[in-house]
Design a protein around this motif. Structure first.
Motif, PDB file in Angstrom:
ATOM      1  N   PRO A 146       1.476   3.700  -4.676  1.00 17.26           N
ATOM      2  CA  PRO A 146       1.346   5.102  -5.123  1.00 17.26           C
ATOM      3  C   PRO A 146       2.636   5.703  -5.661  1.00 17.26           C
ATOM      4  N   GLN A 147       3.773   5.057  -5.388  1.00 19.11           N
ATOM      5  CA  GLN A 147       5.054   5.598  -5.870  1.00 19.11           C
ATOM      6  C   GLN A 147       5.307   5.274  -7.342  1.00 19.11           C
TER       7      GLN A 147
ATOM      8  N   HIS B 275      -8.885   2.329  -1.253  1.00 21.37           N
ATOM      9  CA  HIS B 275      -8.198   3.479  -0.652  1.00 21.37           C
ATOM     10  C   HIS B 275      -7.102   4.027  -1.556  1.00 21.37           C
ATOM     11  N   GLY B 276      -7.151   3.648  -2.827  1.00 17.77           N
ATOM     12  CA  GLY B 276      -6.167   4.170  -3.765  1.00 17.77           C
ATOM     13  C   GLY B 276      -6.592   5.519  -4.317  1.00 17.77           C
TER      14      GLY B 276
ATOM     15  N   ALA C  39       0.827  -1.218   0.000  1.00 19.65           N
ATOM     16  CA  ALA C  39       0.000   0.000   0.000  1.00 19.65           C
ATOM     17  C   ALA C  39       0.857   1.262   0.000  1.00 19.65           C
ATOM     18  N   VAL C  40       2.082   1.153   0.479  1.00 16.99           N
ATOM     19  CA  VAL C  40       3.011   2.287   0.456  1.00 16.99           C
ATOM     20  C   VAL C  40       3.751   2.330  -0.882  1.00 16.99           C
TER      21      VAL C  40
ATOM     22  N   ASP D 216      -8.498  -3.619  -0.969  1.00 19.48           N
ATOM     23  CA  ASP D 216      -8.109  -2.470  -0.146  1.00 19.48           C
ATOM     24  C   ASP D 216      -7.344  -1.442  -0.988  1.00 19.48           C
ATOM     25  N   LEU D 217      -6.462  -1.928  -1.861  1.00 20.14           N
ATOM     26  CA  LEU D 217      -5.695  -1.004  -2.710  1.00 20.14           C
ATOM     27  C   LEU D 217      -6.628  -0.204  -3.607  1.00 20.14           C
TER      28      LEU D 217
ATOM     29  N   GLU E 237      -3.700   4.944  -8.639  1.00 18.53           N
ATOM     30  CA  GLU E 237      -3.605   3.602  -8.050  1.00 18.53           C
ATOM     31  C   GLU E 237      -4.777   2.737  -8.502  1.00 18.53           C
TER      32      GLU E 237
END
Lengths: 271, 292
Positions: A34-35, A89-90, A30-31, A85-86, A94
């Motif tokens: 987004p990168q 909450h992306g 999850a971290v 979940d990705l 994402e």
């Protein structure tokens, strides 16, 4: 299907690839997700269509970050719950990556969940990322997506005007019930003076329902080139040789060369 | 063009966006903050964070405004043990979102030990994610609070040029001017700073590392206070270039330290198509997208 190695090489710069290869399951996906656009690029890389026994994916709309995301998912193997979940909450990028990358993985419960989410949330970019340019939706039906959900998805596709032809293989799940739904939407739109989905005649020709033949024949005389062309294709899809005479009747009056070509091809095919 | 570097659009209406766009605001930054009443669980934060990287960004774009944000546990709710540790756990993923340009608002409010603990933890979070920090300074006992915030920053090891100390005034600028940090001023209709007082400050202290904002939220506040400050500056003889330095170049230069702010993107209004929806929703409320 995994991401073909030539696609990885084409889409990712060596530094991006090295960074991806350095990641492992101890890191929080999850971290990391987004990168990816910042680290690997957010532009299309010029991908092409790849077809294998179990997948049919056109990489043309894929961006470098989509390839990176698929590689990351392959490497870290997130659970279905993590993928949901990705998406939930992306951010916009994402969500697009989660959706687009499903095409290179087997269709499963998570795929079905995301299809319903795409349909419910109705964000065009995310719908396109998930359902277009691959055979994912067709495989999802094979894997257990209820046909009612598939029909509603196609209806939503018509509603937001996405091309059926880019949902590879979906024609094999066409049904008379779907044709009725699509026809009814078209009738409703016509009554309201609104634009009708150009693929209407293509879809209903695959599995005629009451009223389909009349609509197809009417389509041959439609003033909009797109509807006429789809009507020709729809008539071919019915396999009904009785309709040949209507194509023959239309041919000398058809003003558009490309549609004349389509009619001639159709006549040859039904000879 | 104006970059409004501190505004809580979550609590504002579309009229505000329309007025902001008309008055030259091309981009805005929304620091994560509290909601006017206390949250009671981490889920409320998750939904709020999702909103300020999602729906609010879309909403701003519908008026051509680029929307960014900072993420953080605000000092007021840092005191709440029902949620402070849980919020710290979810922050890393939000610190990596594309539109997140910093960690904030963090800082002190009542100046309690818990506020200090979570302020320091979030400065460390910012360092790990290579982000600058936006610090909310107390509205009560302000001078002491400013000094304590500065001490905590210094102890943390964060570079001072990556620190924006906000809600300053005539007293605090004397403390912050020579520190190497950025000094923020919130211009309010009736409290905090006024445009006229702000002009006096920039006349005396110059424009370098100075930032002005409206800090508009759900209270009596005004999202046009930055354009009004520009008007007040021009009345006092400041040039357009000087106004641009204060309200465009400075906030961009501060938040560009995140590595996520592309100046060339800001040169054009945010692109939008009013037919497109965000999670099935739009701002149209049934209106014709071509009618306005």
């Amino acid at each position: 299907m995994v991401i073909p190695s030539d696609i990885l090489t084409q889409a990712l710069q060596p530094a991006a690839r090295e960074w991806l290869d350095s990641l492992d399951a101890s890191q929080d996906i999850a971290v990391l997700l987004p990168q990816l656009p910042r680290r690997t690029g957010r532009d299309p890389f010029g991908g092409t269509r790849h077809t294998s026994d179990d997948h049919d994916v056109d990489f043309a709309p894929w961006r470098s970050c989509d390839v990176a995301a698929a590689h990351l998912f392959e490497k870290l193997n997130p659970t279905g719950e993590q993928l949901r979940d990705l998406f939930a909450h992306g951010d916009f990028e994402e969500r697009a990556m989660v959706m687009r990358t499903r095409a290179v993985f087997p269709a499963d419960d998570t795929t079905c969940h995301l299809i319903l989410e795409a349909q419910r949330t109705n964000t065009q970019d995310h719908m396109e990322a998930l359902i277009l340019d691959s055979d994912l939706v067709a495989r999802a039906v094979d894997a257990g997506l209820p046909i009612d959900d598939f029909n509603r998805l196609i209806l939503k596709t018509a509603f937001v005007d996405l091309p059926f032809g880019r949902m590879f293989g979906s024609e094999r799940h066409a049904s008379a019930e779907l044709s009725t739904m699509v026809q009814d939407l078209a009738t409703e739109r016509e009554a309201a003076g609104r634009k009708v989905w150009y693929d209407t005649n293509r879809v209903i020709g695959l599995a005629p329902a009451p009223g389909t033949i009349a609509r197809l024949l009417g389509g041959l005389e439609h003033g909009d080139d797109n509807h006429r062309l789809a009507a020709v294709e729809g008539i071919v899809s019915t396999g009904d040789t009785e309709l040949r005479k209507y194509l023959e009747a239309r041919l000398p009056r058809e003003p558009k060369p490309s549609i004349r070509d389509a009619i001639e091809s159709a006549l040859q095919a039904t000879t | 063009m104006i970059f409004e570097p501190h505004i809580h659009m979550f609590s504002r209406i579309t009229d505000d966006y329309e007025a902001m766009a008309k008055h030259g605001i091309r981009a805005c930054l929304e620091p994560a903050f509290w909601l006017g009443q206390s949250r009671t669980n981490v889920g409320s934060f998750i939904d709020y964070f999702d909103t300020i990287v999602g729906w609010e960004r879309y909403r701003a774009s519908q008026f051509g405004i680029h929307h960014f944000c900072t993420m953080g546990l605000n000092p007021r709710e840092a005191n709440d043990d029902r949620l402070n540790d849980d919020v710290m756990e979810i922050l890393p993923r939000y610190c990596e979102k594309d539109s997140v340009l910093g960690v904030g608002e963090i800082g002190l409010d009542d100046q309690t030990p818990k506020e200090e603990k979570y302020m320091l933890a979030q400065i460390e979070l910012a360092i790990r994610h290579d982000l600058p920090i936006l610090i909310h300074t107390p509205h009560r006992d302000k001078k002491k609070g400013f000094e304590r915030c500065i001490d905590i920053c210094k102890d943390s090891g964060i570079a001072m040029e990556r620190v924006l100390l906000d809600h300053g005034n005539e007293e605090t600028i004397k403390i912050t001017k020579e520190l190497g940090c950025w000094s923020g001023f919130s211009i309010y209709p009736n409290t905090k700073m006024t445009p006229e007082r702000m002009v006096v400050i920039v006349e005396e202290y110059g424009l370098e590392r100075m930032i002005v904002n409206s800090a508009a939220d759900w209270g009596i506040s005004d999202p046009l206070q930055v354009p009004k400050t520009v008007a007040a500056m021009k009345q006092k003889g400041f040039t357009q270039e000087q106004c641009d330095e204060l309200t465009w170049e400075n906030p961009i230069n501060f938040f560009a330290q995140s590595g996520r702010l592309d100046r060339t993107v800001l040169e054009e209004p945010a692109k939008f198509d009013r037919r497109e929806t965000f999670t099935g929703n739009s701002i149209l409320r049934g209106q014709d997208p071509d009618s306005f």
